[in-house]
Design an enzyme around this catalytic site. Structure first.
Site, PDB file in Angstrom:
ATOM      1  N   ILE A 295       0.827  -1.203   0.000  1.00  0.00           N
ATOM      2  CA  ILE A 295       0.000   0.000   0.000  1.00  0.00           C
ATOM      3  C   ILE A 295       0.860   1.251   0.000  1.00  0.00           C
ATOM      4  O   ILE A 295       0.595   2.211  -0.712  1.00  0.00           O
ATOM      5  CB  ILE A 295      -0.942   0.009   1.225  1.00  0.00           C
ATOM      6  CG1 ILE A 295      -1.928  -1.151   1.125  1.00  0.00           C
ATOM      7  CG2 ILE A 295      -1.686   1.324   1.324  1.00  0.00           C
ATOM      8  CD1 ILE A 295      -2.810  -1.314   2.359  1.00  0.00           C
TER       9      ILE A 295
ATOM     10  N   GLY B 222       6.012   5.645   8.500  1.00  0.00           N
ATOM     11  CA  GLY B 222       7.138   6.222   9.219  1.00  0.00           C
ATOM     12  C   GLY B 222       8.085   5.176   9.765  1.00  0.00           C
ATOM     13  O   GLY B 222       9.244   5.457   9.992  1.00  0.00           O
TER      14      GLY B 222
ATOM     15  N   GLY C 174       8.077   1.674   8.517  1.00  0.00           N
ATOM     16  CA  GLY C 174       8.285   0.541   7.630  1.00  0.00           C
ATOM     17  C   GLY C 174       7.289   0.542   6.500  1.00  0.00           C
ATOM     18  O   GLY C 174       6.822   1.593   6.079  1.00  0.00           O
TER      19      GLY C 174
ATOM     20  N   VAL D 114       3.668  -0.818   4.606  1.00  0.00           N
ATOM     21  CA  VAL D 114       2.290  -1.190   4.911  1.00  0.00           C
ATOM     22  C   VAL D 114       1.737  -1.992   3.742  1.00  0.00           C
ATOM     23  O   VAL D 114       1.847  -1.568   2.581  1.00  0.00           O
ATOM     24  CB  VAL D 114       1.413   0.054   5.164  1.00  0.00           C
ATOM     25  CG1 VAL D 114       0.000  -0.372   5.557  1.00  0.00           C
ATOM     26  CG2 VAL D 114       2.016   0.927   6.242  1.00  0.00           C
TER      27      VAL D 114
ATOM     28  N   ASP E 245       1.454  11.284  15.650  1.00  0.00           N
ATOM     29  CA  ASP E 245       1.752  11.511  14.228  1.00  0.00           C
ATOM     30  C   ASP E 245       0.466  11.787  13.452  1.00  0.00           C
ATOM     31  O   ASP E 245       0.233  11.217  12.394  1.00  0.00           O
ATOM     32  CB  ASP E 245       2.492  10.305  13.636  1.00  0.00           C
ATOM     33  CG  ASP E 245       3.159  10.634  12.298  1.00  0.00           C
ATOM     34  OD1 ASP E 245       3.375  11.834  12.029  1.00  0.00           O
ATOM     35  OD2 ASP E 245       3.447   9.696  11.531  1.00  0.00           O
TER      36      ASP E 245
END
Length: 932
Positions: free
Chosen positions: A39, A43, A45, A47, A156
């Protein structure tokens, strides 16, 4: 975690993975999950969309943490927090479902798969209005509040972590990645690995000052409040408070300094900056670069102010007005550097947004002067400490040496003041004895005598009030001459001059109004002193004349000086003090300093209600000023309610037909128009016009004002025949009553020119525009806004009719005039640039004047220190057309270096640069340089 809707390709791998992301993992299994599709990159790694096969079958989002993290500690911390995360049950939060480690020991987290797009992208794609954006934002705040109540901080929050998906056709925001930052890091320290911008813990554009410090300072829920403020800023303006490109290019220490110390502009100020830097007036046939100012302001790449407004179903001016006041205050309170000054909770932030949307007073407000000073002191702690030490030593020494002197001086001062007061009282008594008789003589002989029909050169015509004032003023000058009637009566002269000044001001005749007001003030200050009530009244009139001239700097100086003195000498609740307070607040409003105007209006209102009563004229004036202010701040419901109160107050205090009541009726029409209730507004205007005509007469300035308003409304609504008839009636009445060069007369003439151009009746528009321009130049000067508007309109008429020599002359003369006009550098630069571009783009080509254009373009760029790419683009074109191709290329390269990637003007400048480079020696055209 953005995905596309379900389709057969969902299980295919991505052909192009983001750099550095392990796309080879697609198709492999991690625990009970099979990775279907990459996808994106987060931040910490990568997804993936994954499929869970047991114990239930479903699609999820799996976040695989990057290599190099302490797996055992990460998993242990996450396991400790997973229970809290699992307790979050909110429709606007994507749930965390599972956690574990891959066979290779890399930790992963499993979350609800949200099929949506970032909230900012969704709002712009759907062109959501400001209120619709606020509705979505309120839901986000409630989601964050829910998490905070469960003890979870996001750390975040940003558009990429707030996705909007559709449920039953209704947009629903979902906050994703909640708690992951806290789960993966026990604390934020300066040992954080900074191998890549994206791996900064959190995202710098949305990071609170205490989070950016990375000093071990405890991060609490107020860090998320700051990020919500930044998110709201971006939803409203299309840009973040600090420029992304600047932060991306900066080192860690510089990022920390920017976030901790620099104050971002308010949302409305940012939009105004973008607007003034990117809006460009059309210049010449076909437009082109250089027609206005395009500036490399920080903003969304590729977005102009028009794009930003269009995405919010608004226009630039209206959007700026929507943000001023409440929304500015709300955003800036959420983003306070000092977290103790932010909203305590996300729910508190949401509640204030709701208050704004329901026209209730918001809790946010502009920072106080004391707070600004404390922040200054913190930024300059060393200098402030040294200054305080020096001041302390000085004061200690001063006390020891002056205590005895003070007692002696006090007695002497009291005796001197008593003598001065006695002398002043004697002067006033002597002057007052002569005042009544002198005023009676002046009224009978000079003022009323001038109004006799026989005094009008025996013509028997009606006499204009301007004629009466001119003759009275001339006799006033004769009477004030050496040895004249007022030679030994300075206060009588000052009183009459002040009366004449106010009469001229009422007629809009500003030059004589200002001259007589200045003379009245000078005499009173010399005779009565600077703090006397009558001196301050004259100073107030000087400020009013400056306001009428739109010289707001001079007006503010006069009102501020008068108010400071009045507060000390007359008291805060004295009528003269309150009048100055109202006028200063109105001046702040005119300068768009709404945060300064509103508290001043409210202070004046509270003081006058207490001291003078709710129906006193000054009290109602304060209330009316507040109504006008809220209208200009787009708080339309509040403005309408206040305007109703003003009208009712004047009706009760003065009756339904008093001039102030009729003015309030007109202003209520303005408030109704702000709400879009145009029929209601027109009914108010029509009622006011009928009453003013009956009470004041058809030629009174107040009557003409409402006539003009109705005419302009008709023009703007496309009712051309009605608008033309009304405008011609205004011109006829105003010329007879006030003169051909009164502001009302000229405003009507400007509007009829615009109306004729709208209808493409250029044969009729041209002579009227030429005559109106001449009148404006004589009466208002070259730099007046009306003069500029009609000049631009006339230039377009000339070009549309093929009158290129006249268009060229008009552009040339105006730009050349600026050498001696005293315009501000910004206004001069823009005008010179526009004139240069006009001279470069005239049609046919033989009508152009590149040499004159080069002169104007060079002066324009000198005024802006060669920092405006649009002006440099014009200069480059001028160099090119005068034969200096190398200078054209160098100038255009400089322009290109100042334009952000994706900005509207960039493509245009790049195209021009390619054209110029092709003509360099060895290029496509092989043209050699000229002398320039």
């Amino acid at each position: 975690m953005t995905t596309t809707p379900d389709d057969p390709r969902e299980s295919e791998t991505l052909a192009d993975a983001p750099p550095g992301v392990p796309s080879d993992m697609v198709g492999s299994a991690i625990g009970p999950y099979r990775l279907l599709q990459l996808i994106g990159e987060g931040g910490f790694g990568a997804v993936y969309m994954a499929e869970q096969r047991e114990p239930i079958k479903r699609k999820v989002a799996l976040k695989l943490i990057k290599l190099g993290m302490d797996t055992r500690q990460v998993i242990a911390r996450f396991e400790a927090e997973r229970q809290a995360l699992a307790m979050m049950d909110h429709p606007n939060i994507a749930r965390v479902l599972d956690a574990g480690a891959s066979a290779a020991g890399r930790p992963y987290f499993v979350m609800e798969l949200v099929k949506g797009v970032p909230i900012t992208q969704y709002c712009d794609t759907e062109n959501l209005s400001t209120d619709q954006r606020l509705d979505l934002f309120i839901q986000v705040c409630h989601a964050v509040q829910h998490a905070h109540q469960k003890g979870i901080i996001h750390r975040d929050l940003k558009p990429g972590n707030v996705l909007v998906t559709l449920h039953d056709g209704r947009p629903v925001p979902k906050v994703i990645d909640f708690g992951i930052a806290k789960a993966t890091h026990a604390e934020l320290t300066d040992k954080t690995v900074f191998t890549e911008f994206r791996q900064f813990i959190g995202t710098p554009e949305y990071m609170s000052p205490e989070q950016a410090e990375m000093s071990g300072l405890d991060i609490d829920t107020r860090s998320d409040i700051y990020a919500l403020g930044v998110l709201l800023y971006e939803l409203l303006t299309g840009t973040t408070p600090f420029d992304r490109r600047r932060l991306r290019a900066a080192a860690v220490d510089e990022i920390q300094r920017i976030i901790r110390e620099e104050e971002p502009p308010k949302p409305s100020t940012r939009l105004s900056t973008i607007m003034s830097g990117s809006m460009r007036e059309p210049s010449g046939a076909g437009g082109g670069a250089g027609g206005g100012a395009a500036s490399p302001v920080a903003g969304t790449p590729g977005s102009s102010i028009h794009d930003i407004a269009r995405h919010r179903r608004s226009d630039p001016d209206r959007l700026v007005r929507e943000l001023r006041g409440d929304l500015d205050w709300i955003v800036m309170k959420a983003m306070e550097k000092d977290r103790t000054r932010r909203y305590e909770t996300a729910a508190g932030l949401a509640d204030d947004v709701v208050r704004h949307m329901t026209n209730q007073p918001v809790l946010a407000g502009p920072p106080t002067t004391g707070y600004r000073f404390r922040k200054f002191a913190r930024r300059h702690r060393g200098a402030m400490l040294a200054a305080s030490v020096i001041a302390g030593v000085f004061l200690l020494g001063l006390v020891g040496t002056t205590t005895g002197m003070i007692l002696a001086m006090a007695a002497s001062r009291r005796a001197t003041e008593a003598q001065e007061q006695s002398k002043l009282a004697m002067i006033e008594a002597q002057e007052q004895a002569a005042l009544s008789q002198a005023v009676i003589e002046f009224l009978n002989d000079d003022l009323l005598g001038a109004a006799e029909p026989s005094g009008a050169a025996g013509t028997g015509r009606g006499v204009l009030l301007r004629d009466v004032l001119d003759k009275a003023a001339a006799r006033m000058e004769q009477a004030a001459a050496v040895g004249g009637r007022f030679a030994d009566k300075p206060l009588v002269e000052a009183t009459l001059r002040h009366t004449i000044a106010r009469a001229y001001l009422g007629l809009g005749e500003l030059e004589p109004a200002g001259r007589h007001a200045e003379q009245a003030h000078r005499v009173r200050e010399a005779t009565l002193g600077p703090d006397h009530e009558n001196t301050l009244k004259a100073l107030n009139t000087i400020g009013a004349v400056a306001m009428a001239r739109s010289d707001h700097g001079a007006a503010e100086a006069a009102f501020s000086r008068g108010l400071e003195r009045a507060r000390k000498s007359l008291g805060a609740d004295h009528p003269t003090t309150l009048g100055l307070m109202n006028n200063l607040a109105a001046c702040y409003e005119a300068r768009n300093r709404h945060e300064d105007a509103e508290p001043l209006f409210r202070e004046a209102l509270a003081l006058s209600e207490k001291a003078l009563g709710p129906l006193h004229n000054i009290t109602l004036s304060s209330l009316g000023g507040l109504a006008n202010l809220t209208l200009s701040m787009s708080r339309y419901e509040e403005a309408y309610e206040l305007a109703q109160r003003v009208l009712e107050g004047y009706r009760r205090a003065f009756g339904p037909d008093h001039p102030n009541t009729l003015l309030a009726l007109h202003n209520l029409g303005n408030a109704a128009g702000g709400l879009g209730r145009l029929e209601e507004a027109e009914a108010f205007y029509q009622d006011a016009l009928e009453r003013k005509t009956r009470v004041l007469g058809p030629s009174h300035p107040d009557t003409i004002t409402t006539m003009l308003t109705l005419a302009i409304q008709a023009r703007r609504q496309g009712r051309h025949a009605e608008a033309e008839a009304r405008l011609r009636e205004v011109i006829d009445v105003s010329e007879k009553a006030l003169g051909p060069e009164h502001s009302y007369t000229l405003t009507a003439r400007i509007n009829i020119v615009l109306l004729l151009v709208q209808q493409n009746r250029l044969d009729d528009a041209e002579p009227l525009a030429e005559d109106t321009l001449s009148a404006l130049r004589r009466s208002r000067g070259e730099l007046n806004g009306g003069t500029a508007l009609i000049r631009t309109t006339l230039l377009r008429i000339y070009q549309a009719r093929g009158r290129h020599d006249e268009a060229r002359r008009l552009a040339f003369d105006y730009a050349n005039m600026l050498k001696h006009a005293g315009a501000s550098p910004d206004a001069s630069a823009e005008t010179l640039n526009n004139a240069a571009w006009d001279l470069l783009t005239m049609e046919p080509p033989e009508a152009r004047d590149p040499v004159a254009a080069l002169e104007f373009a060079r002066r324009s760029n000198n005024l802006t220190d060669h920092r405006n790419p649009a002006y440099l683009d014009t200069l480059a074109r001028a160099w090119f057309l005068t034969g200096n191709v190398r200078m054209a290329v160098e100038t255009q390269q400089r322009a290109l270096s100042l334009v952000p990637e994706g900005a509207d003007i960039r493509d245009e400048i790049e195209q021009h640069l390619r054209e110029f480079e092709a003509q360099l020696p060895g290029g496509a055209g092989g043209q050699s340089d000229g002398a320039g």
